[in-house]
Design a protein around this motif. Structure first.
Motif, PDB file in Angstrom:
ATOM      1  N   GLN A  41       2.607  23.730 -22.061  1.00 45.32           N
ATOM      2  CA  GLN A  41       1.325  23.700 -22.750  1.00 45.32           C
ATOM      3  C   GLN A  41       0.895  22.267 -23.059  1.00 45.32           C
ATOM      4  OE1 GLN A  41       1.162  26.054 -26.313  1.00 45.32           O
ATOM      5  NE2 GLN A  41      -1.026  25.716 -26.597  1.00 45.32           N
ATOM      6  N   PHE A  42       1.830  21.440 -23.511  1.00 43.28           N
ATOM      7  CA  PHE A  42       1.533  20.055 -23.839  1.00 43.28           C
ATOM      8  C   PHE A  42       2.548  19.140 -23.150  1.00 43.28           C
ATOM      9  CE2 PHE A  42       0.128  22.566 -27.541  1.00 43.28           C
ATOM     10  CZ  PHE A  42      -1.230  22.271 -27.482  1.00 43.28           C
ATOM     11  N   PRO A  43       2.373  18.888 -21.852  1.00 49.39           N
ATOM     12  CA  PRO A  43       3.355  18.043 -21.156  1.00 49.39           C
ATOM     13  C   PRO A  43       3.253  16.589 -21.613  1.00 49.39           C
ATOM     14  CG  PRO A  43       1.523  18.553 -19.712  1.00 49.39           C
ATOM     15  CD  PRO A  43       1.310  19.342 -20.979  1.00 49.39           C
ATOM     16  N   ASP A  44       4.383  15.923 -21.586  1.00 49.13           N
ATOM     17  CA  ASP A  44       4.440  14.502 -21.930  1.00 49.13           C
ATOM     18  C   ASP A  44       4.289  13.715 -20.631  1.00 49.13           C
ATOM     19  OD1 ASP A  44       4.758  12.136 -23.294  1.00 49.13           O
ATOM     20  OD2 ASP A  44       6.944  12.233 -23.249  1.00 49.13           O
ATOM     21  N   LEU A  45       3.075  13.251 -20.365  1.00 50.06           N
ATOM     22  CA  LEU A  45       2.787  12.570 -19.103  1.00 50.06           C
ATOM     23  C   LEU A  45       2.648  11.070 -19.305  1.00 50.06           C
ATOM     24  CD1 LEU A  45       0.129  15.038 -17.685  1.00 50.06           C
ATOM     25  CD2 LEU A  45       2.535  14.854 -17.030  1.00 50.06           C
ATOM     26  N   PRO A  46       3.156  10.282 -18.377  1.00 47.72           N
ATOM     27  CA  PRO A  46       2.976   8.832 -18.469  1.00 47.72           C
ATOM     28  C   PRO A  46       1.546   8.442 -18.111  1.00 47.72           C
ATOM     29  CG  PRO A  46       4.162   9.391 -16.469  1.00 47.72           C
ATOM     30  CD  PRO A  46       3.975  10.666 -17.229  1.00 47.72           C
ATOM     31  N   LEU A  50       2.927  16.164 -12.235  1.00 46.48           N
ATOM     32  CA  LEU A  50       1.901  17.078 -12.758  1.00 46.48           C
ATOM     33  C   LEU A  50       2.206  18.519 -12.373  1.00 46.48           C
ATOM     34  CD1 LEU A  50      -1.401  15.089 -12.080  1.00 46.48           C
ATOM     35  CD2 LEU A  50      -0.235  15.407 -14.263  1.00 46.48           C
ATOM     36  N   TRP A  51       2.587  18.731 -11.125  1.00 49.74           N
ATOM     37  CA  TRP A  51       2.906  20.083 -10.674  1.00 49.74           C
ATOM     38  C   TRP A  51       4.141  20.634 -11.392  1.00 49.74           C
ATOM     39  CZ3 TRP A  51       2.382  18.440  -4.907  1.00 49.74           C
ATOM     40  CH2 TRP A  51       1.038  18.402  -4.558  1.00 49.74           C
ATOM     41  N   ARG A  52       5.143  19.782 -11.545  1.00 50.59           N
ATOM     42  CA  ARG A  52       6.389  20.243 -12.172  1.00 50.59           C
ATOM     43  C   ARG A  52       6.203  20.587 -13.645  1.00 50.59           C
ATOM     44  NH1 ARG A  52      11.356  16.688 -11.280  1.00 50.59           N
ATOM     45  NH2 ARG A  52      12.333  18.556 -12.102  1.00 50.59           N
ATOM     46  N   VAL A  67       0.836  -1.199   0.000  1.00 51.36           N
ATOM     47  CA  VAL A  67       0.000   0.000   0.000  1.00 51.36           C
ATOM     48  C   VAL A  67       0.873   1.253   0.000  1.00 51.36           C
ATOM     49  CG1 VAL A  67      -1.701   1.292   1.358  1.00 51.36           C
ATOM     50  CG2 VAL A  67      -1.949  -1.180   1.068  1.00 51.36           C
ATOM     51  N   LEU A  68       1.947   1.238   0.765  1.00 47.75           N
ATOM     52  CA  LEU A  68       2.867   2.364   0.802  1.00 47.75           C
ATOM     53  C   LEU A  68       3.494   2.597  -0.570  1.00 47.75           C
ATOM     54  CD1 LEU A  68       4.356   4.532   2.420  1.00 47.75           C
ATOM     55  CD2 LEU A  68       6.088   2.815   2.942  1.00 47.75           C
ATOM     56  N   HIS A  69       3.841   1.534  -1.249  1.00 43.74           N
ATOM     57  CA  HIS A  69       4.443   1.644  -2.576  1.00 43.74           C
ATOM     58  C   HIS A  69       3.481   2.331  -3.551  1.00 43.74           C
ATOM     59  CE1 HIS A  69       6.089   0.105  -6.455  1.00 43.74           C
ATOM     60  NE2 HIS A  69       7.190   0.532  -5.868  1.00 43.74           N
ATOM     61  N   LEU A  70       2.200   1.961  -3.518  1.00 42.42           N
ATOM     62  CA  LEU A  70       1.216   2.600  -4.392  1.00 42.42           C
ATOM     63  C   LEU A  70       1.036   4.077  -4.028  1.00 42.42           C
ATOM     64  CD1 LEU A  70      -1.472  -0.209  -4.657  1.00 42.42           C
ATOM     65  CD2 LEU A  70      -0.041   0.680  -6.501  1.00 42.42           C
ATOM     66  N   HIS A  71       1.056   4.386  -2.738  1.00 39.40           N
ATOM     67  CA  HIS A  71       0.926   5.772  -2.304  1.00 39.40           C
ATOM     68  C   HIS A  71       2.101   6.617  -2.818  1.00 39.40           C
ATOM     69  CE1 HIS A  71      -0.112   9.203   0.133  1.00 39.40           C
ATOM     70  NE2 HIS A  71       1.114   9.213   0.628  1.00 39.40           N
ATOM     71  N   ILE A  72       3.298   6.067  -2.745  1.00 40.67           N
ATOM     72  CA  ILE A  72       4.481   6.779  -3.240  1.00 40.67           C
ATOM     73  C   ILE A  72       4.381   6.991  -4.748  1.00 40.67           C
ATOM     74  CG2 ILE A  72       6.973   6.569  -3.598  1.00 40.67           C
ATOM     75  CD1 ILE A  72       7.072   5.251  -0.797  1.00 40.67           C
ATOM     76  N   LYS A  73       3.877   5.998  -5.480  1.00 42.25           N
ATOM     77  CA  LYS A  73       3.694   6.159  -6.925  1.00 42.25           C
ATOM     78  C   LYS A  73       2.735   7.313  -7.226  1.00 42.25           C
ATOM     79  CE  LYS A  73       4.327   1.590  -8.966  1.00 42.25           C
ATOM     80  NZ  LYS A  73       3.592   0.516  -9.644  1.00 42.25           N
ATOM     81  N   ARG A  74       1.613   7.378  -6.480  1.00 48.34           N
ATOM     82  CA  ARG A  74       0.645   8.453  -6.703  1.00 48.34           C
ATOM     83  C   ARG A  74       1.248   9.812  -6.362  1.00 48.34           C
ATOM     84  NH1 ARG A  74      -2.598   4.572  -4.372  1.00 48.34           N
ATOM     85  NH2 ARG A  74      -2.523   5.615  -2.349  1.00 48.34           N
ATOM     86  N   ALA A  75       1.991   9.877  -5.264  1.00 48.93           N
ATOM     87  CA  ALA A  75       2.622  11.139  -4.867  1.00 48.93           C
ATOM     88  C   ALA A  75       3.636  11.592  -5.911  1.00 48.93           C
ATOM     89  CB  ALA A  75       3.294  10.980  -3.507  1.00 48.93           C
ATOM     90  N   ASN A  76       4.415  10.669  -6.443  1.00 51.15           N
ATOM     91  CA  ASN A  76       5.385  11.013  -7.489  1.00 51.15           C
ATOM     92  C   ASN A  76       4.685  11.493  -8.755  1.00 51.15           C
ATOM     93  OD1 ASN A  76       7.722  10.540  -6.054  1.00 51.15           O
ATOM     94  ND2 ASN A  76       7.832   8.402  -6.666  1.00 51.15           N
ATOM     95  N   TYR A  77       3.572  10.849  -9.102  1.00 50.22           N
ATOM     96  CA  TYR A  77       2.827  11.260 -10.291  1.00 50.22           C
ATOM     97  C   TYR A  77       2.261  12.665 -10.099  1.00 50.22           C
ATOM     98  CZ  TYR A  77      -0.192  10.951 -14.355  1.00 50.22           C
ATOM     99  OH  TYR A  77      -0.782  11.179 -15.570  1.00 50.22           O
ATOM    100  N   GLN A  78       1.709  12.936  -8.923  1.00 50.92           N
ATOM    101  CA  GLN A  78       1.170  14.268  -8.639  1.00 50.92           C
ATOM    102  C   GLN A  78       2.272  15.326  -8.698  1.00 50.92           C
ATOM    103  OE1 GLN A  78      -2.191  15.025  -8.109  1.00 50.92           O
ATOM    104  NE2 GLN A  78      -1.400  17.075  -8.451  1.00 50.92           N
ATOM    105  N   THR A  79       3.442  14.985  -8.190  1.00 52.54           N
ATOM    106  CA  THR A  79       4.577  15.907  -8.259  1.00 52.54           C
ATOM    107  C   THR A  79       4.961  16.187  -9.704  1.00 52.54           C
ATOM    108  OG1 THR A  79       5.390  15.098  -6.143  1.00 52.54           O
ATOM    109  CG2 THR A  79       6.969  16.261  -7.529  1.00 52.54           C
TER     110      THR A  79
END
Length: 115
Positions: A77-82, A70-72, A56-68
């Motif tokens: 205008q057209f970010p390349d997002l995974p 997005l912010w970065r 569960v912690l591993h999935l939480h870290i993945k979500r936090a990294n993805y959110q980071t």
């Protein structure tokens, strides 16, 4: 790079352990100190204060990294997002994203059959 286990142990004030799940187990044991059994009485135990298991912690870290990410990339205008589904999210049939809490079943099938 800081190991996941060392990071969690530091957060919960434990000496470095080899397993996040061991830290979780120790925290649960500490909460039940002086009782006959883990299952005998749950009064006064706040399960929301327990550390998450490693999966569960591993999935939480993945979500936090993805959110980071997005912010970065918010100024582009057209970010390349995974694909968010590879980072702790899953799509619903209606196409919305929701949190993926577990990678597998919440309870093992053998335990589900017993309960």
């Amino acid at each position: 790079m800081l190991q996941l286990e060392a990071f969690v142990c530091t957060i919960y004030g434990k000496a470095p352990e080899t397993s996040v799940n061991k830290v979780r187990y120790d925290k649960i044991r500490q909460s039940y100190r002086g009782r006959q059994s883990f299952l005998s009485n749950t009064d006064g135990i706040d399960s929301t204060q327990m550390p998450p298991c490693k999966a569960v912690l591993h999935l939480h870290i993945k979500r936090a990294n993805y959110q980071t990410l997005l912010w970065r990339t918010s100024s582009f205008q057209f970010p390349d997002l995974p694909d968010p589904e590879e980072h702790g999210w899953r799509s619903t049939p209606s196409g919305r994203l929701e949190i993926q809490w577990f990678e597998n079943e919440f309870l093992p099938k053998e335990l589900q059959e017993i309960l």
